[in-house]
Motif scaffolding. Structure first.
Motif, PDB file in Angstrom:
ATOM      1  N   UNK A 263       0.840  -1.202   0.000  1.00 23.62           N
ATOM      2  CA  UNK A 263       0.000   0.000   0.000  1.00 23.62           C
ATOM      3  C   UNK A 263       0.873   1.249   0.000  1.00 23.62           C
ATOM      4  N   UNK A 264       1.891   1.256   0.855  1.00 27.79           N
ATOM      5  CA  UNK A 264       2.804   2.399   0.924  1.00 27.79           C
ATOM      6  C   UNK A 264       3.548   2.578  -0.393  1.00 27.79           C
ATOM      7  N   UNK A 265       3.988   1.466  -0.959  1.00 22.08           N
ATOM      8  CA  UNK A 265       4.727   1.524  -2.215  1.00 22.08           C
ATOM      9  C   UNK A 265       3.863   2.092  -3.329  1.00 22.08           C
ATOM     10  N   UNK A 266       2.574   1.717  -3.332  1.00 24.66           N
ATOM     11  CA  UNK A 266       1.674   2.212  -4.367  1.00 24.66           C
ATOM     12  C   UNK A 266       1.522   3.727  -4.275  1.00 24.66           C
ATOM     13  N   UNK A 267       1.352   4.244  -3.062  1.00 28.18           N
ATOM     14  CA  UNK A 267       1.225   5.695  -2.910  1.00 28.18           C
ATOM     15  C   UNK A 267       2.550   6.397  -3.234  1.00 28.18           C
ATOM     16  N   UNK A 268       3.661   5.772  -2.886  1.00 26.26           N
ATOM     17  CA  UNK A 268       4.974   6.320  -3.220  1.00 26.26           C
ATOM     18  C   UNK A 268       5.116   6.448  -4.738  1.00 26.26           C
ATOM     19  N   UNK A 269       4.702   5.411  -5.461  1.00 29.07           N
ATOM     20  CA  UNK A 269       4.758   5.463  -6.923  1.00 29.07           C
ATOM     21  C   UNK A 269       3.845   6.564  -7.456  1.00 29.07           C
ATOM     22  N   UNK A 270       2.743   6.796  -6.749  1.00 32.96           N
ATOM     23  CA  UNK A 270       1.858   7.882  -7.154  1.00 32.96           C
ATOM     24  C   UNK A 270       2.551   9.226  -7.051  1.00 32.96           C
ATOM     25  N   UNK A 284       5.041  16.597  -3.398  1.00 31.73           N
ATOM     26  CA  UNK A 284       5.578  16.843  -2.058  1.00 31.73           C
ATOM     27  C   UNK A 284       4.581  16.411  -1.001  1.00 31.73           C
ATOM     28  N   UNK A 285       3.305  16.767  -1.212  1.00 31.83           N
ATOM     29  CA  UNK A 285       2.271  16.366  -0.253  1.00 31.83           C
ATOM     30  C   UNK A 285       2.084  14.864  -0.191  1.00 31.83           C
ATOM     31  N   UNK A 286       2.170  14.213  -1.343  1.00 29.67           N
ATOM     32  CA  UNK A 286       1.986  12.759  -1.371  1.00 29.67           C
ATOM     33  C   UNK A 286       3.156  12.046  -0.703  1.00 29.67           C
ATOM     34  N   UNK A 287       4.379  12.498  -0.963  1.00 35.72           N
ATOM     35  CA  UNK A 287       5.536  11.903  -0.293  1.00 35.72           C
ATOM     36  C   UNK A 287       5.413  12.069   1.227  1.00 35.72           C
ATOM     37  N   UNK A 288       4.979  13.245   1.647  1.00 36.92           N
ATOM     38  CA  UNK A 288       4.819  13.497   3.084  1.00 36.92           C
ATOM     39  C   UNK A 288       3.751  12.587   3.683  1.00 36.92           C
ATOM     40  N   UNK A 289       2.679  12.337   2.929  1.00 34.71           N
ATOM     41  CA  UNK A 289       1.625  11.436   3.392  1.00 34.71           C
ATOM     42  C   UNK A 289       2.164  10.026   3.572  1.00 34.71           C
ATOM     43  N   UNK A 299      10.921   2.604   2.583  1.00 31.56           N
ATOM     44  CA  UNK A 299      11.431   3.823   1.954  1.00 31.56           C
ATOM     45  C   UNK A 299      10.837   5.070   2.611  1.00 31.56           C
ATOM     46  N   UNK A 300      10.476   4.942   3.861  1.00 32.18           N
ATOM     47  CA  UNK A 300       9.876   6.072   4.573  1.00 32.18           C
ATOM     48  C   UNK A 300      10.831   7.265   4.650  1.00 32.18           C
ATOM     49  N   UNK A 301      12.097   6.992   4.953  1.00 34.65           N
ATOM     50  CA  UNK A 301      13.074   8.082   5.034  1.00 34.65           C
ATOM     51  C   UNK A 301      13.251   8.757   3.674  1.00 34.65           C
ATOM     52  N   UNK A 302      13.231   7.940   2.626  1.00 34.20           N
ATOM     53  CA  UNK A 302      13.344   8.494   1.275  1.00 34.20           C
ATOM     54  C   UNK A 302      12.150   9.385   0.965  1.00 34.20           C
ATOM     55  N   UNK A 303      10.962   8.968   1.432  1.00 34.34           N
ATOM     56  CA  UNK A 303       9.762   9.764   1.205  1.00 34.34           C
ATOM     57  C   UNK A 303       9.869  11.129   1.878  1.00 34.34           C
ATOM     58  N   UNK A 304      10.420  11.163   3.114  1.00 38.36           N
ATOM     59  CA  UNK A 304      10.610  12.438   3.816  1.00 38.36           C
ATOM     60  C   UNK A 304      11.563  13.336   3.032  1.00 38.36           C
ATOM     61  N   UNK A 305      12.667  12.745   2.597  1.00 42.53           N
ATOM     62  CA  UNK A 305      13.683  13.504   1.861  1.00 42.53           C
ATOM     63  C   UNK A 305      13.105  14.067   0.561  1.00 42.53           C
ATOM     64  N   UNK A 306      12.381  13.213  -0.176  1.00 46.22           N
ATOM     65  CA  UNK A 306      11.856  13.664  -1.464  1.00 46.22           C
ATOM     66  C   UNK A 306      10.711  14.649  -1.296  1.00 46.22           C
ATOM     67  N   UNK A 307       9.991  14.546  -0.181  1.00 44.29           N
ATOM     68  CA  UNK A 307       8.958  15.552   0.102  1.00 44.29           C
ATOM     69  C   UNK A 307       9.608  16.924   0.248  1.00 44.29           C
ATOM     70  N   UNK A 308      10.730  16.952   0.959  1.00 47.53           N
ATOM     71  CA  UNK A 308      11.433  18.223   1.135  1.00 47.53           C
ATOM     72  C   UNK A 308      11.972  18.779  -0.159  1.00 47.53           C
ATOM     73  N   UNK A 309      12.575  17.918  -0.965  1.00 43.84           N
ATOM     74  CA  UNK A 309      13.117  18.358  -2.240  1.00 43.84           C
ATOM     75  C   UNK A 309      12.019  18.891  -3.154  1.00 43.84           C
ATOM     76  N   UNK A 310      10.886  18.167  -3.186  1.00 42.78           N
ATOM     77  CA  UNK A 310       9.790  18.591  -4.048  1.00 42.78           C
ATOM     78  C   UNK A 310       9.217  19.926  -3.583  1.00 42.78           C
ATOM     79  N   UNK A 311       9.147  20.142  -2.296  1.00 41.03           N
ATOM     80  CA  UNK A 311       8.648  21.413  -1.775  1.00 41.03           C
ATOM     81  C   UNK A 311       9.548  22.565  -2.192  1.00 41.03           C
ATOM     82  N   UNK A 312      10.850  22.323  -2.054  1.00 49.68           N
ATOM     83  CA  UNK A 312      11.810  23.369  -2.453  1.00 49.68           C
ATOM     84  C   UNK A 312      11.718  23.632  -3.965  1.00 49.68           C
TER      85      UNK A 312
END
Length: 317
Positions: A263-270, A284-289, A299-312
Motif C-alpha cells: 500500500x505504501x509503495x503504491x502511494x509512493x509510486x503515485x 511533495x504532499x503525497x511523499x509526506x503522506x 522507503x519512509x526516510x526516502x519519502x521524507x527527503x523527497x517531500x522536502x526536495x519537491x517542496x523546495x
C-alpha cells in the motif's frame, strides 16, 4: 414375494438380523423392484410404492458406501445405475431429490464431474427437495463444476461459464454459506492464471470486502495488484490497505505487514508519477503522506527527503 408392506418389512428385518449383508442387499433390490408402479407388487398402492422406493434407494446406498470404502469404480458405477433405477421406477417418489443428489455424489467419486453437476441440478427441482436438500444439491453442483474447470486447467470457457452459473445458484440458495467464497476465489484465480483477466477481475470485484473470508481478503489484495498494474496508484493503495486491515483482523500479521508495504509503495509510486508530470507540490504532499501514514515503510526516510526536495523545487520552503 409379499403382497403387503408389513410382511415386506418383516422380511427385511429378518435378513438384517442375520447380519448377512449380501442377502439384505438382494432383498432390498427385489422388494424395490416388486413394489414399483406398474410392477407385480403395484397393488400395494401408495404405501407399497413409498416402501419400494426406500428399499431400492437403501440398496443403492449400501452399494455406494461399500464401493467408496473400497475405491471400487465398478461398484460406484453400479451404484449410479441403481440410483437411476430409483429415478426411473419411482418418478413421483418423495425420495427423488435424495436419489439425484446421491447419484451426483457417486458420479463425483468416479470423477465424472459434468454428469455429477447435472444430477445435482436435477435434485434442485425434484420431488422432495427440501430447502436443506436444495442447498446441498446446489453446493454439489458447484463443486463438481469447479472440478470440471480444474480438470481442463481453467482453459475452457464453457467450463468456467458453467462454474460461474453454478456458484450463482448456490449463492441464491444459501447467500451466507461459507462454502460460497472459496468457490468464487477458485474461479477468479483460475481465470487469472489462464488468460481470462476480465473474468478474474469481475469475480474479484464481486467478492472483495464483502465478508470476513480468506476469499474476500485475497480478492481485495488482487484488486490492489490490478490497480498497480494500471498505474492507478491511489486505488492500489486503498485496496492493499483494506486487505492488510482484513488480514490483521484475521490474525495474520505477516500478510498484514506485506500488504501494508505494498500500500505504501503504491502511494509512493503515485508521488513519483506526480513528479514526472510536473505536479511538484502535489508530489511533495503525497511523499509526506507516505512518510506519515507508513512509518515502517522501507522507503519512509526516502519519502521524507523527497517531500522536502519537491517542496523546495515547487518554491515552498
Amino acid at each position: 414375494l409379499p403382497e403387503n408392506v408389513q410382511l415386506a418389512r418383516r422380511i427385511l428385518a429378518a435378513w438384517d438380523a442375520r447380519g448377512r449383508a449380501a442377502e439384505s442387499l438382494e432383498a432390498r433390490l427385489d422388494l424395490g423392484r416388486w413394489f414399483a408402479p406398474g410392477g407385480r407388487g403395484a397393488a400395494g398402492g401408495d404405501q407399497g410404492s413409498a416402501f419400494g422406493a426406500h428399499a431400492l434407494l437403501e440398496a443403492a446406498f449400501l452399494v455406494h458406501e461399500d464401493a467408496r470404502a473400497k475405491q471400487d469404480n465398478a461398484g460406484l458405477d453400479r451404484a449410479v445405475g441403481l440410483y437411476r433405477e430409483v429415478e426411473r421406477l419411482y418418478p413421483a417418489s418423495d425420495s427423488l431429490a435424495l436419489a439425484y443428489s446421491s447419484e451426483g455424489e457417486a458420479l463425483f467419486d468416479l470423477a465424472r464431474f459434468g454428469e455429477a453437476a447435472e444430477a445435482h441440478g436435477r435434485a434442485l427441482t425434484a420431488t422432495g427437495a427440501t430447502p436443506e436438500r436444495r442447498r446441498e444439491a446446489a453446493f454439489g453442483a458447484a463443486l463438481a463444476r469447479e472440478r470440471a474447470a480444474a480438470a481442463v486447467a481453467y482453459r475452457g470457457v464453457e467450463e468456467k461459464d458453467a462454474l460461474g452459473h453454478a456458484i450463482e445458484r448456490l449463492e441464491s440458495e444459501a447467500p451466507k454459506d461459507p462454502r460460497v467464497p472459496p468457490l468464487w476465489l477458485s474461479l477468479a484465480l483460475g481465470s487469472r492464471d489462464h488468460d481470462d483477466p476480465a473474468r478474474a477481475r469481475r469475480v474479484f470485484e464481486h467478492v472483495a470486502g464483502r465478508d470476513t473470508s480468506e476469499a474476500s481478503r485475497r480478492s481485495q489484495a488482487e484488486l490492489g495488484r490490478i490497480a498497480l498494474s494500471e498505474n492507478r496508484w491511489l486505488d492500489g493503495e486503498q485496496q492493499y490497505a483494506a486487505a492488510a486491515a482484513a488480514y490483521g483482523t484475521a490474525g495474520d500479521g505477516a500478510e498484514q505487514a506485506r500488504l501494508t508495504e505494498l500500500a505504501a509503495s503504491s502511494r509512493f509510486k503515485g508521488a513519483e508519477d506526480q513528479m514526472a508530470h510536473g505536479d511538484t507540490l502535489g508530489a511533495a504532499g503525497t511523499f509526506a503522506t507516505v512518510a506519515g501514514r507508513y512509518p515502517k515503510f522501507a522507503r519512509s526516510d526516502v519519502a521524507v527527503y523527497r517531500a522536502g526536495l519537491a517542496s523546495l523545487a515547487g518554491g515552498k520552503p
